[in-house]
Write an enzyme that holds these catalytic residues in place. Structure first.
Site, short mmCIF file in Angstrom:
data_model
loop_
_atom_site.label_atom_id
_atom_site.label_comp_id
_atom_site.label_asym_id
_atom_site.label_seq_id
_atom_site.Cartn_x
_atom_site.Cartn_y
_atom_site.Cartn_z
N ASP A 1 73.60 131.96 -27.67
CA ASP A 1 73.31 131.75 -26.26
C ASP A 1 74.45 132.20 -25.36
OD1 ASP A 1 70.92 130.62 -26.98
OD2 ASP A 1 71.46 128.57 -26.44
N HIS B 1 65.77 129.78 -30.89
CA HIS B 1 66.92 129.16 -30.26
C HIS B 1 68.17 129.65 -30.98
CE1 HIS B 1 64.96 126.60 -27.37
NE2 HIS B 1 64.15 126.12 -28.30
#
Length: 387
Positions: free
Chosen positions: A168, A138
């Site tokens: 991200d 992540h």
């Protein structure tokens, strides 16, 4: 009225959660026909898992102007239907682990054999090759590997966790857009598409410019909070007011620093804009003492009158009401949910909300009919629970 810049561009979006859907929303806002391809089970699980502070999920913030098609890609009929759609698409976006789309039979080679013009964007944490390609991750993991997380925070403290997914969004969203749109431009002139391999770790790593300068000059990165932009220089930093609020000082050019020193009543500090080390920390302490003498409101009034690159640190609810952001039309309401408008303003292309975030499979029949599927074929797919 001219057509939107990306009118006529057909995008099949297989991505879920945040990075890919935000990228495809930017394409949709620019006029592309984005078809969100979801499985027939949970679909994009950001629909439910993304609601972290109440009833509103971040799904609603990154999926406007799209249509949704539910398709079971684990069935042969679902793969056949996807490839039929892909034969006339311009772009495919996917965010699975490396190799998954190939196992399903819908990878780049399979699609390019039917549609040589396809631009196929793959967004992953670590890229399609290398020893980490199959690892889960992540945002925080990507920041950790690329050296950025080590740079964020105060001197002597643990690394600070930003409430902004740098990997991200910089990597999975904006970097993917650059690569995909470059491929689209090339495909339109050459007739041949591209495979675009986007690693979120690569994207952040490639933008850590100032830490790299330290390594090139000193042989190592400076500790947290000690590089010129992270606390080592008094003319660039954050200072607390008497009531616990903060101001962002970025008065690096001589004219701005001089105006700033006059505004805070410390003209004697004018020679020290670029002080570093022990002297830089001494000047910083002097400025901390000056800021601590007045309130946030007082300093706001002072710096409204002085153009020296000093601004209040707003809370997000205050930013939503900020006059500049309001004037730029940066806050819109879609289906009753306040959200951000596109960050680009393009002449003769006003932003418009054409569609609210779709329900799962809301446009399945519509999309298939447009692709030439007959009513009987659609009924058969539905009976087989492929759609």
């Amino acid at each position: 009225m001219r057509s939107p810049p990306l009118a006529g561009l057909r995008v099949l979006d297989l991505t879920r959660l945040l990075p890919g859907p935000l990228a495809s929303m930017h394409l949709a806002d620019l006029g592309a026909d984005v078809i969100k391809v979801e499985d027939t089970g949970a679909g994009d699980y950001a629909r439910s898992a993304g609601a972290v502070h109440g009833d509103i999920s971040y799904f609603q913030l990154v999926n406007r102007n799209k249509r949704s098609l539910c398709l079971d890609l684990k069935q042969g009929a679902g793969v056949d239907a996807f490839l039929r759609l892909a034969a006339t698409a311009d772009v495919i976006l996917e965010g699975f682990r490396p190799g998954v789309v190939d196992k399903l039979g819908i990878g780049y080679q399979a699609v390019a054999a039917l549609n040589p013009r396809i631009v196929y964007g793959a967004i992953t944490g670590y890229g399609q090759d290398g020893p980490y390609r199959d690892r889960a991750g992540h945002d925080l993991n990507y920041l950790g590997y690329c050296g950025l997380l080590d740079q964020i925070g105060l001197p002597g403290s643990a690394p600070a966790v930003p409430n902004f997914q740098i990997g991200d969004l910089l990597g999975g969203s904006l970097t993917a857009l650059v690569g995909v749109l470059a491929g689209v431009v090339d495909a339109r002139s050459s007739g041949r598409g591209r495979y675009v391999d986007v690693s979120m770790t690569d994207a952040v790593f490639a933008h850590t410019i100032f830490p790299l300068l330290a390594v090139l000059g000193l042989g190592h990165a400076l500790p947290r909070g000690e590089d010129v932009l992270s606390g080592g220089m008094p003319s660039y930093g954050v200072y607390a007011t008497s009531d616990g609020r903060h101001f962002a000082v970025s008065a690096m050019e001589p004219k701005f620093w001089q105006g700033f020193c006059e505004a805070v009543g410390r003209p004697d500090l004018k020679p020290f804009a670029f002080a570093t080390g022990a002297e830089g920390q001494r000047i910083r302490r002097e400025l901390e003492a000056a800021f601590a003498q007045r309130s946030f409101a007082d300093w706001t009034a002072v710096f409204e009158r002085v153009d020296c690159c000093v601004t209040p640190v707003l809370r997000l609810e205050e930013s939503l009401e900020n006059e500049q952001l309001q004037a730029r039309g940066m806050i819109v309401e879609v289906a009753g949910v306040k959200q951000f408008a596109p960050p680009f303003k393009i002449s003769e292309a006003p932003f418009a909300v054409r569609l609210p975030p779709p329900a799962a499979g809301e446009h399945s029949d519509e999309v298939l009919r447009e692709a030439g599927f007959s009513a009987d074929e659609i009924a058969r797919l539905r009976a087989q629970k492929v759609i």
